[in-house]
Scaffold this motif. Structure first.
Motif, PDB file in Angstrom:
ATOM      1  N   SER A  88       0.946  -1.408  -0.154  1.00  0.00           N
ATOM      2  CA  SER A  88       0.139   0.046   0.120  1.00  0.00           C
ATOM      3  C   SER A  88       0.896   1.351  -0.185  1.00  0.00           C
ATOM      4  O   SER A  88       0.300   2.367  -0.447  1.00  0.00           O
ATOM      5  CB  SER A  88      -1.025   0.136   0.917  1.00  0.00           C
ATOM      6  OG  SER A  88      -0.301   0.157   2.402  1.00  0.00           O
ATOM      7  N   ALA A  89       2.216   1.273   0.500  1.00  0.00           N
ATOM      8  CA  ALA A  89       2.930   2.343   0.434  1.00  0.00           C
ATOM      9  C   ALA A  89       4.376   2.099   0.292  1.00  0.00           C
ATOM     10  O   ALA A  89       4.808   1.967  -0.788  1.00  0.00           O
ATOM     11  CB  ALA A  89       2.796   3.265   1.859  1.00  0.00           C
ATOM     12  N   CYS A  90       5.041   2.083   1.467  1.00  0.00           N
ATOM     13  CA  CYS A  90       6.461   1.651   1.556  1.00  0.00           C
ATOM     14  C   CYS A  90       6.763   0.591   2.454  1.00  0.00           C
ATOM     15  O   CYS A  90       6.375   1.059   3.696  1.00  0.00           O
ATOM     16  CB  CYS A  90       7.177   3.056   1.649  1.00  0.00           C
ATOM     17  SG  CYS A  90       8.996   2.801   1.956  1.00  0.00           S
ATOM     18  N   MET A  91       7.790  -0.263   2.251  1.00  0.00           N
ATOM     19  CA  MET A  91       8.119  -1.431   3.185  1.00  0.00           C
ATOM     20  C   MET A  91       9.588  -1.543   3.002  1.00  0.00           C
ATOM     21  O   MET A  91      10.240  -1.197   1.688  1.00  0.00           O
ATOM     22  CB  MET A  91       7.296  -2.462   3.264  1.00  0.00           C
ATOM     23  CG  MET A  91       5.663  -2.404   3.597  1.00  0.00           C
ATOM     24  SD  MET A  91       5.145  -4.120   3.734  1.00  0.00           S
ATOM     25  CE  MET A  91       5.645  -4.635   5.445  1.00  0.00           C
ATOM     26  N   GLY A  92      10.143  -2.232   4.017  1.00  0.00           N
ATOM     27  CA  GLY A  92      11.605  -2.333   3.919  1.00  0.00           C
ATOM     28  C   GLY A  92      12.236  -3.318   4.993  1.00  0.00           C
ATOM     29  O   GLY A  92      11.474  -3.451   5.834  1.00  0.00           O
ATOM     30  N   TRP A  93      13.570  -3.558   4.817  1.00  0.00           N
ATOM     31  CA  TRP A  93      14.227  -4.199   5.701  1.00  0.00           C
ATOM     32  C   TRP A  93      15.423  -3.469   6.313  1.00  0.00           C
ATOM     33  O   TRP A  93      16.173  -2.699   5.238  1.00  0.00           O
ATOM     34  CB  TRP A  93      14.966  -5.668   5.210  1.00  0.00           C
ATOM     35  CG  TRP A  93      13.777  -6.632   4.860  1.00  0.00           C
ATOM     36  CD1 TRP A  93      13.107  -6.836   3.585  1.00  0.00           C
ATOM     37  CD2 TRP A  93      13.305  -7.540   5.622  1.00  0.00           C
ATOM     38  NE1 TRP A  93      12.326  -7.908   3.835  1.00  0.00           N
ATOM     39  CE2 TRP A  93      12.276  -8.261   5.011  1.00  0.00           C
ATOM     40  CE3 TRP A  93      13.429  -7.976   7.006  1.00  0.00           C
ATOM     41  CZ2 TRP A  93      11.413  -9.378   5.694  1.00  0.00           C
ATOM     42  CZ3 TRP A  93      12.822  -8.936   7.587  1.00  0.00           C
ATOM     43  CH2 TRP A  93      11.898  -9.784   6.895  1.00  0.00           C
ATOM     44  N   PHE A  94      15.568  -3.362   7.558  1.00  0.00           N
ATOM     45  CA  PHE A  94      16.598  -2.649   7.952  1.00  0.00           C
ATOM     46  C   PHE A  94      17.480  -3.510   8.846  1.00  0.00           C
ATOM     47  O   PHE A  94      16.959  -4.646   9.387  1.00  0.00           O
ATOM     48  CB  PHE A  94      16.131  -1.428   8.971  1.00  0.00           C
ATOM     49  CG  PHE A  94      15.594  -0.332   7.997  1.00  0.00           C
ATOM     50  CD1 PHE A  94      16.241   0.874   8.005  1.00  0.00           C
ATOM     51  CD2 PHE A  94      14.431  -0.488   7.515  1.00  0.00           C
ATOM     52  CE1 PHE A  94      15.806   1.640   7.414  1.00  0.00           C
ATOM     53  CE2 PHE A  94      13.823   0.704   6.736  1.00  0.00           C
ATOM     54  CZ  PHE A  94      14.555   1.646   6.692  1.00  0.00           C
ATOM     55  N   ARG A  95      18.476  -3.330   9.266  1.00  0.00           N
ATOM     56  CA  ARG A  95      19.355  -4.309  10.164  1.00  0.00           C
ATOM     57  C   ARG A  95      20.472  -3.441  11.110  1.00  0.00           C
ATOM     58  O   ARG A  95      20.838  -2.181  10.920  1.00  0.00           O
ATOM     59  CB  ARG A  95      20.393  -5.107   9.105  1.00  0.00           C
ATOM     60  CG  ARG A  95      21.605  -4.400   8.609  1.00  0.00           C
ATOM     61  CD  ARG A  95      22.204  -5.445   7.621  1.00  0.00           C
ATOM     62  NE  ARG A  95      23.319  -4.734   6.813  1.00  0.00           N
ATOM     63  CZ  ARG A  95      24.008  -5.255   5.784  1.00  0.00           C
ATOM     64  NH1 ARG A  95      23.650  -6.535   5.630  1.00  0.00           N
ATOM     65  NH2 ARG A  95      25.039  -4.779   5.309  1.00  0.00           N
TER      66      ARG A  95
END
Length: 130
Positions: free
Chosen positions: A31-38
Motif C-alpha cells: 500500500s505504501a512503502c516497506m523495507g528491511w533494516f539491520r
C-alpha cells in the motif's frame, strides 16, 4: 494495531543463503512503502532494501546483486532473499513499514533513514560465520 512479525533468521556460513519473511497484520503490504533494516551491536540501524507500492526497489550498495526484496499483497507478506552472505551481513534484521510512500527510496541513504518508517517488527537474528 499494526504487527510485523519476522522469521527466517539463523546461522549460516559465508557464501550461504537465507530468506527472511515478514507477515503483516493491520497494515496492507503493497500500500505504501516497506523495507528491511539491520542493526548490529556496534553499528547504527541501516537500511538494507525498500520496496514501493509499484514494486520499485532500492538497495544498500553493498547488498546489490546479492539481496532481493519482494512483497506479496495476497499473503500480506514482505520477503528478503539474501545470497552470498558474508560476516558483515550479520545483524538483527527488522521489517518496517511506512504510512505513506513518499520518500521511500531515500530511506536507504539518508542519515537516520529508519526514522521514515512508522511500524517495526521485533527483528530476526542473522549470524554469518567465516
Amino acid at each position: 494495531q499494526v504487527q510485523l512479525i519476522e522469521s527466517g533468521g539463523g546461522a549460516v556460513e559465508s557464501g550461504g543463503s537465507l530468506k527472511l519473511s515478514c507477515i503483516a497484520s493491520g497494515y496492507a503490504v503493497g500500500s505504501a512503502c516497506m523495507g528491511w533494516f539491520r542493526q548490529s551491536p556496534d553499528k547504527e540501524r541501516e537500511g538494507v532494501a525498500v520496496i514501493e507500492k509499484d514494486n520499485s526497489t532500492n538497495y544498500k550498495g553493498s547488498v546489490k546483486g546479492r539481496f532481493i526484496i519482494s512483497q506479496d499483497s495476497v499473503k500480506n507478506a514482505l520477503y528478503l532473499e539474501m545470497n552470498d552472505l558474508t560476516p558483515e551481513d550479520s545483524a538483527t534484521y527488522y521489517c518496517a513499514a511506512a504510512k505513506i510512500g513518499w520518500g521511500c527510496h531515500m530511506m536507504i541513504t539518508a542519515t537516520s533513514g529508519y526514522r521514515g518508517m512508522d511500524y517495526w517488527g521485533k527483528g530476526t537474528l542473522v549470524t554469518i560465520s567465516s
